[in-house]
Write an enzyme that holds these catalytic residues in place. Sequence first.
Site, PDB file in Angstrom:
ATOM      1  N   CYS A 182       0.865  -1.187   0.000  1.00 49.09           N
ATOM      2  CA  CYS A 182       0.000   0.000   0.000  1.00 49.09           C
ATOM      3  C   CYS A 182       0.892   1.224   0.000  1.00 49.09           C
ATOM      4  O   CYS A 182       1.657   1.421  -0.926  1.00 49.09           O
ATOM      5  CB  CYS A 182      -0.995  -0.022   1.155  1.00 49.09           C
ATOM      6  SG  CYS A 182      -0.252  -0.115   2.789  1.00 49.09           S
ATOM      7  N   ARG A 200      -2.261  -0.834   5.490  1.00 48.73           N
ATOM      8  CA  ARG A 200      -3.460  -1.393   4.866  1.00 48.73           C
ATOM      9  C   ARG A 200      -3.153  -2.733   4.209  1.00 48.73           C
ATOM     10  O   ARG A 200      -3.994  -3.628   4.168  1.00 48.73           O
ATOM     11  CB  ARG A 200      -4.023  -0.413   3.823  1.00 48.73           C
ATOM     12  CG  ARG A 200      -4.705   0.797   4.412  1.00 48.73           C
ATOM     13  CD  ARG A 200      -5.065   1.811   3.336  1.00 48.73           C
ATOM     14  NE  ARG A 200      -3.898   2.478   2.781  1.00 48.73           N
ATOM     15  CZ  ARG A 200      -3.926   3.320   1.751  1.00 48.73           C
ATOM     16  NH1 ARG A 200      -5.081   3.563   1.140  1.00 48.73           N
ATOM     17  NH2 ARG A 200      -2.827   3.893   1.310  1.00 48.73           N
TER      18      ARG A 200
END
Lengths: 143, 301
Positions: free
Chosen positions: B245, B250
């Site tokens: 990410c 994430r």
Amino acid sequence: MSLPAELAEIAEDFNAMPENERLELLLEFSDNLPELPARYADADLERVEECQSPVFLTVEVAQDGDRTVGVFITAPREAPTTRGFAGVLTEGLHGLSAAEVLAVPDDFPSMLGLTRAVSPLRLRGMSAMLGRIKRRVALEVRA
Amino acid sequence: MSSEQPDYTQYAHPERLVSTEWVAQNLETPGVVIVESDEDVLLYETGHLPGAVKLDWHTELNDPVRRDYVDGAGLAALLSSKGISREDTIVIYGDRSNWWAAYALWVLSLFGHQDVRLMDGGRDKWVAEERELTRQKPQRQLTEYPVIERDDSTLRAFLPQVLNHLGQGPLIDVRSAPEYTGERTHMPDYPEEGALRGGHIPTAASVPWAKAVAADGTFLPRAELEAVYLDAAGLKAGDDVVTYCRIGERSSHTWFVLQHLLGFENVRNYDGSWTEWGNSVGVPVAVGPDAGELSTVGAAR
């Protein structure tokens, strides 16, 4: 650039505490952030885009001799760090003259001794808020 | 409050996930440590699960100087100070649908902590269910967590390995669509974590992390996860997958889904992610909505 007495005192309070207790003081500022005055309830305030949570602010500059500044910031309860920063700036800047606000060093957030407890990345949200407050005050003074 | 227990046995490793109800029942169980890990460094102080310990990714799991995690001695000192033992069951929860909780879980996994789980739905679900929060900090006895060297070869990928991976296996880009196409060099609302170039690693499939969760932040049922990652993104059983990410948080969430819920055995998180790749000289970059060609690969190898 010089630090107004109110901000200097807040910075002193933070730095006087052991590093691991400084978050507690920030929590107090977060808890005590004043609600927006009713007149701003439906107002279209400036969004602080640099903050990860919805943070909005505005300033008032009075037509008195000092051009006294009012600072109003709102941030959600789920974002206590941001609320804490908003609380520090509101308490430290509200009621100062426009000249004093404009003279606050841009790196004031780094003077709080929070770099390690909060992390430099997170402190940038506070710099963004301060920058936006100063910009708005400068616009009002020139208007 | 719903007392309905989700059926975690549908997942490949059901022991990695516990419900808020399970946590509520096990707050005082010896050998179980509840850990809160948030994006907002002050959220724990505003109120946390009774007995929960705070673990901060930015200020504690990271090395204070290098862009890396703490080493074996650092982790041992950290967890010992928090009263966590190597044999403990660690249950992590946090804000933002468990991004940082998943990140902390992944980092602990680099050190091979055996039993580390996520609380499904994270902090928001616990709060929504109006369960107890307290500002009282737990007094845990210090422990002696052993010094275990971090294993960076199994669950973690560095930039040179990602370059070698291109054309050999799939990549999942879990950022938002404008980050993937290159319209933005940072996540919406996160301008401070920008990169000099926008776009994505060529051949990476775009699967934003949120596709793995329901509206209440809990993970989707396995069949729905398979529709997202197998049918739509084209992953196949046995694939060697790399997720990324912007800084790896994430993508830790997606790593958790692939590794523990869907049972992929070779999933590595590239934690350098776009804040490294998008600032690196000479690496291939694809822009626009298409995954992109490999033609430019090789230049930086």
